[in-house]
Design a protein around this motif. Sequence first.
Motif, PDB file in Angstrom:
ATOM      1  N   LYS A  74       0.830  -1.217   0.000  1.00 50.14           N
ATOM      2  CA  LYS A  74       0.000   0.000   0.000  1.00 50.14           C
ATOM      3  C   LYS A  74       0.860   1.261   0.000  1.00 50.14           C
ATOM      4  CE  LYS A  74      -1.857  -1.133   3.899  1.00 50.14           C
ATOM      5  NZ  LYS A  74      -1.087  -2.373   4.115  1.00 50.14           N
ATOM      6  N   THR A  75       1.814   1.307   0.924  1.00 52.77           N
ATOM      7  CA  THR A  75       2.668   2.493   1.033  1.00 52.77           C
ATOM      8  C   THR A  75       3.544   2.638  -0.196  1.00 52.77           C
ATOM      9  OG1 THR A  75       2.675   2.333   3.446  1.00 52.77           O
ATOM     10  CG2 THR A  75       4.449   3.591   2.433  1.00 52.77           C
ATOM     11  N   THR A  76       4.043   1.522  -0.713  1.00 57.50           N
ATOM     12  CA  THR A  76       4.898   1.580  -1.902  1.00 57.50           C
ATOM     13  C   THR A  76       4.133   2.130  -3.099  1.00 57.50           C
ATOM     14  OG1 THR A  76       5.935  -0.421  -1.025  1.00 57.50           O
ATOM     15  CG2 THR A  76       6.554   0.247  -3.247  1.00 57.50           C
ATOM     16  N   LEU A  77       2.884   1.700  -3.258  1.00 53.69           N
ATOM     17  CA  LEU A  77       2.047   2.235  -4.341  1.00 53.69           C
ATOM     18  C   LEU A  77       1.835   3.733  -4.152  1.00 53.69           C
ATOM     19  CD1 LEU A  77       0.062   2.010  -6.735  1.00 53.69           C
ATOM     20  CD2 LEU A  77      -1.714   1.404  -5.068  1.00 53.69           C
ATOM     21  N   ALA A  78       1.503   4.138  -2.932  1.00 47.75           N
ATOM     22  CA  ALA A  78       1.260   5.561  -2.674  1.00 47.75           C
ATOM     23  C   ALA A  78       2.513   6.395  -2.943  1.00 47.75           C
ATOM     24  CB  ALA A  78       0.783   5.754  -1.234  1.00 47.75           C
ATOM     25  N   ARG A  79       3.675   5.884  -2.561  1.00 51.34           N
ATOM     26  CA  ARG A  79       4.932   6.608  -2.801  1.00 51.34           C
ATOM     27  C   ARG A  79       5.190   6.770  -4.294  1.00 51.34           C
ATOM     28  NH1 ARG A  79       8.754   3.505   1.624  1.00 51.34           N
ATOM     29  NH2 ARG A  79       8.307   4.850   3.412  1.00 51.34           N
ATOM     30  N   HIS A  80       4.974   5.692  -5.027  1.00 55.70           N
ATOM     31  CA  HIS A  80       5.239   5.746  -6.462  1.00 55.70           C
ATOM     32  C   HIS A  80       4.309   6.748  -7.149  1.00 55.70           C
ATOM     33  CE1 HIS A  80       6.968   4.051 -10.130  1.00 55.70           C
ATOM     34  NE2 HIS A  80       5.760   4.127 -10.660  1.00 55.70           N
ATOM     35  N   ILE A  81       3.046   6.745  -6.754  1.00 57.27           N
ATOM     36  CA  ILE A  81       2.081   7.683  -7.324  1.00 57.27           C
ATOM     37  C   ILE A  81       2.423   9.120  -6.930  1.00 57.27           C
ATOM     38  CG2 ILE A  81      -0.314   8.465  -7.069  1.00 57.27           C
ATOM     39  CD1 ILE A  81      -0.038   6.257  -9.077  1.00 57.27           C
ATOM     40  N   PHE A  82       2.841   9.307  -5.682  1.00 62.22           N
ATOM     41  CA  PHE A  82       3.181  10.632  -5.175  1.00 62.22           C
ATOM     42  C   PHE A  82       4.284  11.283  -6.006  1.00 62.22           C
ATOM     43  CE2 PHE A  82       5.035  13.689  -2.207  1.00 62.22           C
ATOM     44  CZ  PHE A  82       3.906  14.258  -1.631  1.00 62.22           C
ATOM     45  N   GLU A  83       5.226  10.459  -6.482  1.00 63.11           N
ATOM     46  CA  GLU A  83       6.351  10.977  -7.267  1.00 63.11           C
ATOM     47  C   GLU A  83       6.108  10.894  -8.765  1.00 63.11           C
ATOM     48  OE1 GLU A  83       8.838  12.547  -6.164  1.00 63.11           O
ATOM     49  OE2 GLU A  83       8.543  12.205  -4.029  1.00 63.11           O
ATOM     50  N   HIS A  84       4.933  10.443  -9.183  1.00 64.90           N
ATOM     51  CA  HIS A  84       4.643  10.292 -10.605  1.00 64.90           C
ATOM     52  C   HIS A  84       4.598  11.666 -11.283  1.00 64.90           C
ATOM     53  CE1 HIS A  84       2.602   8.995 -14.294  1.00 64.90           C
ATOM     54  NE2 HIS A  84       2.901   7.746 -13.940  1.00 64.90           N
ATOM     55  N   ALA A  85       5.150  11.752 -12.478  1.00 62.47           N
ATOM     56  CA  ALA A  85       5.240  13.037 -13.191  1.00 62.47           C
ATOM     57  C   ALA A  85       3.864  13.637 -13.447  1.00 62.47           C
ATOM     58  CB  ALA A  85       5.987  12.839 -14.512  1.00 62.47           C
ATOM     59  N   LEU A  86       2.884  12.798 -13.798  1.00 64.94           N
ATOM     60  CA  LEU A  86       1.539  13.299 -14.079  1.00 64.94           C
ATOM     61  C   LEU A  86       0.908  13.899 -12.821  1.00 64.94           C
ATOM     62  CD1 LEU A  86      -0.819  13.585 -16.056  1.00 64.94           C
ATOM     63  CD2 LEU A  86      -1.548  11.270 -15.433  1.00 64.94           C
ATOM     64  N   VAL A  87       1.153  13.271 -11.679  1.00 66.86           N
ATOM     65  CA  VAL A  87       0.606  13.771 -10.408  1.00 66.86           C
ATOM     66  C   VAL A  87       1.278  15.089 -10.032  1.00 66.86           C
ATOM     67  CG1 VAL A  87       0.425  13.283  -7.933  1.00 66.86           C
ATOM     68  CG2 VAL A  87      -0.066  11.487  -9.599  1.00 66.86           C
ATOM     69  N   LYS A  88       2.586  15.169 -10.206  1.00 63.68           N
ATOM     70  CA  LYS A  88       3.299  16.414  -9.897  1.00 63.68           C
ATOM     71  C   LYS A  88       2.787  17.575 -10.739  1.00 63.68           C
ATOM     72  CE  LYS A  88       7.752  14.509  -8.382  1.00 63.68           C
ATOM     73  NZ  LYS A  88       9.194  14.409  -8.697  1.00 63.68           N
ATOM     74  N   GLU A  89       2.469  17.281 -11.992  1.00 61.38           N
ATOM     75  CA  GLU A  89       1.990  18.328 -12.889  1.00 61.38           C
ATOM     76  C   GLU A  89       0.544  18.717 -12.568  1.00 61.38           C
ATOM     77  OE1 GLU A  89       1.067  18.856 -17.678  1.00 61.38           O
ATOM     78  OE2 GLU A  89       2.413  17.261 -16.994  1.00 61.38           O
ATOM     79  N   HIS A  90      -0.252  17.738 -12.114  1.00 65.35           N
ATOM     80  CA  HIS A  90      -1.687  17.966 -11.931  1.00 65.35           C
ATOM     81  C   HIS A  90      -2.007  18.743 -10.658  1.00 65.35           C
ATOM     82  CE1 HIS A  90      -5.934  17.032 -12.657  1.00 65.35           C
ATOM     83  NE2 HIS A  90      -6.040  16.778 -11.349  1.00 65.35           N
ATOM     84  N   PHE A  91      -1.249  18.482  -9.572  1.00 59.95           N
ATOM     85  CA  PHE A  91      -1.562  19.103  -8.285  1.00 59.95           C
ATOM     86  C   PHE A  91      -0.583  20.241  -7.978  1.00 59.95           C
ATOM     87  CE2 PHE A  91      -3.393  14.862  -7.915  1.00 59.95           C
ATOM     88  CZ  PHE A  91      -4.651  15.145  -7.418  1.00 59.95           C
TER      89      PHE A  91
END
Length: 740
Positions: A74-91
Amino acid sequence: MNVIKKEAMEIAAEAQLQRKVSSTHAGSLTSSSNVKESMMVGFDDVQLQLLDRLTGGNRNRQIIPITGMGGIGKTTLARHIFEHALVKEHFDIRAWTTISQTYNVRETLRQVLHQVSGDLRSDLSEEDLGVKLRKYLLSRSKYLIILDDMWSLEVWEKMMVFFPVKNDGSRIVVTTRLSNLATELTNSNSIGMRFLDDVCSWSLFSKTVFGDEGFPLHLEEIGKKIVGKCKGLPLSIAVIGGLLAKSELTPEYWEHIAENISSIVNSENDEYCLRVLKLSYDHLPAYLKPCFLYMGVFGEDEEITVAELMRLWVSEGFLKPIINKSSKIIAKEYLKELVDRNLILVHKLGAVGNIKYCKMHDLVRDLSFQEAEKQRFYYVLGQHCPRGINSQRRIVIPRSTSAMTVRDAMETMSSRARSFLCHADTVPELLDFRFLRTLTTDKDSRKHLEENVFQLVNLRYLSARFREGFQIPSSISLLWNLHTLIVFCWGEPMTAPVEIWKMHQLKHLEIVSLGGMYLPDPPSGHSDVFMENLETLKGVIDFNLNEEVVKRIPNIKKLYISYRHKVMERVKCLSYLSKLESLTCIIDDGSDDEYLQSIGFPRSLKNLRLVCGKFHLEEILEKIGSLPLLEKLHLFTGQFATGSWEIVEGQFPSLKYLRLWRCWNMECWTLEGFCLPRLEQLHLEDMDSLEEFPSEIGEIATLKSIQLYKCSESMVVSLKKIVEEQEELQGDPPFHVIVN
């Protein structure tokens, strides 16, 4: 105990706060390249699902829970998403904080405020920090907050006011091991983490051990054996893979790892795996801990029958009494809590969604073993019998235990033992175990057990396998505490003594035998002789269900009976069992058809299994169709005199599961009006005469699956036509179809 626990958690939280140093969010997200890579290997579909919900068109602020057992990623998935380029650009704003069991709201708010605004002030109160954070989030565009490892709704209730509800697409992601907590946080579906399949497990293992290099062919076979023993848990795969990446690449060493994988996983890196999982155990309320620890008495990879498990919990006295709730209802609630906490895995569901079998992951079972050993909760007999066994209260003898070890153990075992679970071939003598409450044996007993077991007057639970020709003695009535009696015995039918009617506490009576058991009528003239607590009766033949007998079992809920030798008139009072929910009735061909047609069914029935021989079914199905609560119907054999079965409007209002097997001469099946409104599953087996499906089947909105086994080709063709018509109307397949 709850007050002490609360104080201890507050002290631990304060100590944790003192140890913490100001940390940047980057520091909290440090992870190895292997972990990041594993997300690409094992959870691509889950990652896409989470990305879609984070960046999708819904502009309302949403809470997205990620659930699953400890170590599943769970935490590993959340970490990977947190650092995802699309997420960084969106929020515009992103922040990460770990809640944990010993949470501190002030420290959590301070960390989030620091990450979003750079403010490092530590002199503000909890309320001032929250107000400042709320103002900052309101003045900016959409935000993403990750709340990792949440254990309690209480912490969210204290912080939720400081995370403004904005109509700009803001998101809050919560990782938790508690599925029930996820449902309390939001009405939307949580993202459930599953175990890795074989392909993903192998990919993760390969990349952890060898990176981008190829896997050596001489280690491939033993490598797959190692991966298989990890049972799809990313945590154990990563620990074993990390160990092998630093060790010698020889088949001998890898074979050693494969044979000792459980102990190695638990000892590697200072028992890291068990420490991760132990958090789940530590957070259990006091009333659930013994129920969880008891799961370890079952074998590795064993499919645990839920009904048996709950009866054992009752026998051991684990259930906390609740006013106006039966022990069965309480046990079901306890089981659901353990499932919601991802400590017990659902293995098989029943036809209407109830849990039939459950399992434990090997690492979780190891955890229960370790904690049980610390607390002397039960003792599992090994190949060598220590002298300390004389103080144990619960004894488990595994299947692999030798006869000599069992005999040695009996010499030192205390007569004060309360529970004895014997799975070995040798069943020991139990001459002076008067305090024994639970006794189970898997193998045929010797004569000594048959002679002495019914003198153990404190028994609550007895499940034993007896020799051929065994008869229950009249001394059975001495077991005045017994609530569960399960007898395994082969050979001719046995006859129960009339004294069995004096067992007022008996709730579950089951005879597992090819011959079955005759249950005599209760003694006449004794109105106080009855089994008022009996809820389950299985394996009884030619049971005389007259008015007098029905009065003696007023609370029966499950009944498994069979009739032969033209005695169908004995079921004339069946309909008087007003609390009966589940009935299995096997009717021999020697009975008269007129008696079958005269059977009345109680309106309380939810589950009906009927084996009808070659009797005509039309009239009896009309009665069954009128039962208002019936959810499951299994109809085996029987024939249709008219060649057709017509279900009219209003029949089977609650039916969810229908199974027909070898119902002869059924050539035509029609549905009229609004019928079968809740049907979910339909199984047809060996229905050669039926030529086609009623077209109305496709219009049942609740239908999820149809299974055909050894049915006619024309039937398959007609079903395919129905599916195609519904696909044209709906765009998607209306239900799942299996044809064998």
